[in-house]
Each structure stands twice: as C-alpha cells, then as structure tokens.
Design a protein around this motif. Structure first.
Motif, PDB file in Angstrom:
ATOM      1  N   LEU A  27      27.252  -9.596  54.864  1.00 54.07           N
ATOM      2  CA  LEU A  27      26.137  -9.667  55.461  1.00 54.07           C
ATOM      3  C   LEU A  27      25.929  -9.142  56.938  1.00 54.07           C
ATOM      4  CD1 LEU A  27      24.523 -13.187  54.627  1.00 54.07           C
ATOM      5  CD2 LEU A  27      23.600 -10.776  53.919  1.00 54.07           C
ATOM      6  N   ASN A  28      26.986  -9.186  57.556  1.00 54.68           N
ATOM      7  CA  ASN A  28      27.336  -8.813  58.878  1.00 54.68           C
ATOM      8  C   ASN A  28      27.280  -7.420  59.028  1.00 54.68           C
ATOM      9  OD1 ASN A  28      27.968  -9.472  61.730  1.00 54.68           O
ATOM     10  ND2 ASN A  28      29.877  -8.404  61.264  1.00 54.68           N
ATOM     11  N   GLN A  29      27.639  -6.700  57.629  1.00 55.93           N
ATOM     12  CA  GLN A  29      27.690  -5.203  57.776  1.00 55.93           C
ATOM     13  C   GLN A  29      26.369  -4.618  57.543  1.00 55.93           C
ATOM     14  OE1 GLN A  29      30.104  -3.122  58.539  1.00 55.93           O
ATOM     15  NE2 GLN A  29      31.374  -4.832  59.132  1.00 55.93           N
ATOM     16  N   LEU A  30      25.417  -5.532  57.108  1.00 60.75           N
ATOM     17  CA  LEU A  30      23.885  -4.781  56.861  1.00 60.75           C
ATOM     18  C   LEU A  30      23.207  -4.850  58.034  1.00 60.75           C
ATOM     19  CD1 LEU A  30      22.653  -7.186  54.076  1.00 60.75           C
ATOM     20  CD2 LEU A  30      23.073  -5.011  53.767  1.00 60.75           C
TER      21      LEU A  30
ATOM     22  N   ARG B 178      20.028  -3.318  58.095  1.00 60.34           N
ATOM     23  CA  ARG B 178      18.269  -3.489  57.849  1.00 60.34           C
ATOM     24  C   ARG B 178      18.159  -4.948  58.008  1.00 60.34           C
ATOM     25  NH1 ARG B 178      16.993  -0.702  52.302  1.00 60.34           N
ATOM     26  NH2 ARG B 178      14.835  -1.504  52.781  1.00 60.34           N
ATOM     27  N   GLU B 179      17.472  -5.152  58.961  1.00 58.17           N
ATOM     28  CA  GLU B 179      17.331  -6.810  59.435  1.00 58.17           C
ATOM     29  C   GLU B 179      16.347  -7.486  58.464  1.00 58.17           C
ATOM     30  OE1 GLU B 179      18.822  -8.653  61.719  1.00 58.17           O
ATOM     31  OE2 GLU B 179      20.042  -6.944  62.113  1.00 58.17           O
ATOM     32  N   LYS B 180      15.550  -6.931  58.040  1.00 63.08           N
ATOM     33  CA  LYS B 180      14.544  -7.754  57.053  1.00 63.08           C
ATOM     34  C   LYS B 180      15.493  -8.031  55.906  1.00 63.08           C
ATOM     35  CE  LYS B 180      10.037  -5.621  58.350  1.00 63.08           C
ATOM     36  NZ  LYS B 180       8.922  -5.076  58.262  1.00 63.08           N
TER      37      LYS B 180
ATOM     38  N   PHE C   4      16.149 -11.862  54.466  1.00 57.59           N
ATOM     39  CA  PHE C   4      15.830 -12.241  52.969  1.00 57.59           C
ATOM     40  C   PHE C   4      17.031 -12.507  52.192  1.00 57.59           C
ATOM     41  CE2 PHE C   4      15.268 -10.821  48.473  1.00 57.59           C
ATOM     42  CZ  PHE C   4      14.263 -11.672  48.143  1.00 57.59           C
ATOM     43  N   ILE C   5      17.941 -12.009  52.345  1.00 60.83           N
ATOM     44  CA  ILE C   5      19.184 -12.393  51.480  1.00 60.83           C
ATOM     45  C   ILE C   5      19.605 -13.866  51.973  1.00 60.83           C
ATOM     46  CG2 ILE C   5      21.624 -11.895  50.730  1.00 60.83           C
ATOM     47  CD1 ILE C   5      20.916  -8.935  50.909  1.00 60.83           C
ATOM     48  N   GLN C   6      19.573 -13.838  53.309  1.00 66.55           N
ATOM     49  CA  GLN C   6      20.116 -15.222  53.881  1.00 66.55           C
ATOM     50  C   GLN C   6      19.099 -16.142  53.560  1.00 66.55           C
ATOM     51  OE1 GLN C   6      20.725 -13.414  58.273  1.00 66.55           O
ATOM     52  NE2 GLN C   6      22.136 -15.418  58.111  1.00 66.55           N
ATOM     53  N   THR C   7      17.838 -16.063  53.588  1.00 65.38           N
ATOM     54  CA  THR C   7      16.891 -16.922  53.267  1.00 65.38           C
ATOM     55  C   THR C   7      17.317 -17.649  51.787  1.00 65.38           C
ATOM     56  OG1 THR C   7      15.440 -16.373  54.830  1.00 65.38           O
ATOM     57  CG2 THR C   7      14.698 -17.873  53.119  1.00 65.38           C
TER      58      THR C   7
END
Length: 314
Positions: free
Chosen positions: A111-114, A116-118, A122-125
């Motif tokens: 996730l830290n490497q992504l 694209r903030e949106k 979305f993945i975190q949520t």
C-alpha cells in the motif's frame, strides 16, 4: 535541627510538584481512567489467583478456603485430554502466528508503494472495515455462507458438479476457517501500525535509491523493511507473548460436537470447567499455567530479539 533543614529543602520541591499537577490537571485527569481501568480489572483480580492453590469454596471465601498446594495443577497434567488440549492450542497458535502475522506487513508495504491516492484510500477502507464486525456476527456469517444446504459456497460447489461440504462440522476445516477469517478481519487494522512506521522513513532515501536506478522491490527490501524492523520485532514479541491466548470467543462459537477434537483449546476448556462446571480452583490453575507459559515465551523471545537485532520491549 537536621530534620528542620531537610523539611525546608523538601518543601520547595513538593510545592513545585503540586504546582505542576495543578497547572496540568487536565492531563492527570485524562490518564486517571486508564490507570483506574488497569488497577481494577487487571491488577486487583490478581489477588484471586491464590485460589489455584486452594480447594475454593464460595461459602468460605478466598482466605477461608483450605490450601491444597499444586493438586489442581497435577490434576490438569494427569487429565486424559491434557495432551490434546495443549496440542490444539499450540498448533492453532503457531499457524495463526505464521500466517496472520506477516500478512499485514506485506499489505502495508505494498500500500505504501501505491501512488494513486484514491485507490490507496479505497483499499485501506475496504480491508479495514471487517475489523468493526463483531466476532459473533462474523461466525454467524460463516455458518450462513458455509451452510451445506443453503450456503453460497456450497451452492457454487454444486454448480460445478461437486458434493456439499460440511465446513463447520468437519475437523479438518476448523483451523483453515479460523485462520482465514482472522486474516480477513484483522489485517486492515494491523497494517495501520506498519503504515504509520513507513511514513517515518526519510523520503530522501527513496529519492536517492531511484536516482541510483533501484527497482521498487530493491527499495522495499533495503529501505522499507529495515525501516520498520524495530516495529516488527516489538509486535512479534507481543504476539509470541500472547501465543497461548488464542481467541476464545471465535473458537468457542465455531466449536461443534463434530470438530471438538481440534477446537478444544485452553481458553474454551477453562470456560467449560470454570463457568459451566463451577470448578473455580481447577480453572484458575489452568489459567495460571497458561499465563506462566506466555510469560516465559515473552521473556525468552524478548531476550533473543535483543541479541539478534538489538530491539526489544525492555
């Protein structure tokens, strides 16, 4: 005369301390509730641990009950299902540690490497939301989705020509379902700690690595993982120190007469002995035995981690 001098020297220090408390009373008031919680629900109950060495009777009370030494512990060691309970507890705990512990680390790193903030939010949520589902509801969902007659999973199996599987009744499915449901429910929450640790890594290290032509995998291996290593070590020590305390609630709710041979672990056994059969001394002895094992594991792993990596709890 010396006593008077000491009193004179001590009074300004005491006055300054009281003044500091008065000026920061909000902070002391804020910490009052956590301190009261641990004192009442964690430390005060330790007074009752002595019933593990007694033949406890509610009418006689804790102090009035006669001492019987280590008889309760010997009774547990000699019980016919001692080996089975210890084996089930250790096996489930080790599997859970080996599978559920590293998954949040991998999720946080990727996730830290992504960029694209949106998509990242979305993945975190999505992975964080299951943490707020209660264990009772989670197990209820498992019974519904895995039902051999109307469950969605078995409907799909029938669709491909297979026979329905009694997932919640077969012993072989208890541990996989327990661990996979734990990963699904707790990965999002556990990854937050590692994401917070990753944000503390100096971004200039990544910039310099990119200039030098390092790939993403090389940056993860040489910057991200070493940067969060102290956090990983501390959480691993805490996980090992809690190794024998497998989640009672989920194991008890998933337990049936058909899978009890693998689902009977120390916490569920203590519940049955202490609550259902009211053998308080015996259940207290089992619980104390379990706590001592966790303490020994915690001290051993902490010492080993400090020798290997230089990081530890204390």
């Amino acid at each position: 005369m010396p006593m008077t001098a000491r009193n004179r020297r001590g009074s300004p220090a005491l006055h300054a301390r009281l003044k500091n408390i008065r000026n920061n009373y909000e902070l002391y008031f804020l910490i009052l509730f956590p301190v009261a919680y641990f004192a009442i629900f964690k430390y005060w109950p330790m007074y009752g641990v002595q019933i593990a060495f007694k033949d406890f009777s509610a009418s006689q009370g804790i102090w009035g009950s006669p001492w019987i030494g280590f008889d309760n512990f010997q009774r547990f060691f000699d019980s016919y299902n001692f080996t089975e309970i210890i084996r089930n507890t250790v096996y489930l705990s080790l599997l859970n540690l080996a599978i559920a512990f590293p998954v949040p680390i991998a999720v946080a790193v990727f996730l830290n490497q992504l960029r694209r903030e949106k998509l990242k939010r979305f993945i975190q949520t999505t992975i964080y939301a299951p943490y707020f589902i209660s264990t009772v509801v989670l197990v209820g969902m498992m019974f519904v989705f895995l039902s051999p007659s109307s469950g969605l999973v078995n409907q799909i199996i029938r669709l491909f020509g297979g026979q329905p599987v009694l997932f919640m009744g077969e012993s072989g499915w208890f541990r996989p379902l327990y661990i996979l449901s734990t990963v699904w429910q707790e990965t999002g929450f556990a990854s937050v700690v590692y994401l917070a640790a990753l944000t503390g890594i100096d971004p200039h290290l990544h910039e310099a690595a990119v200039v030098d032509g390092a790939s993403k995998w090389q940056r993860i291996r040489n910057i991200d993982l070493p940067g969060i290593a102290p956090t990983i070590v501390v959480l691993f020590i805490l996980a090992v120190g809690n190794l024998m305390n497998v989640g009672f609630e989920k194991a008890f709710l998933m337990q049936t007469d058909l899978n009890v041979d693998v689902s009977e672990i120390i916490p569920t056994y203590v519940y049955k002995i202490g609550i259902q059969r009211a053998e308080y001394s015996f259940s207290a002895a089992i619980g104390l035995f379990n706590a001592v094992i966790n303490l020994v594991l915690l001290l051993f792993v902490n010492k080993a981690a400090k020798k290997i990596s230089g990081n530890g709890l204390f």
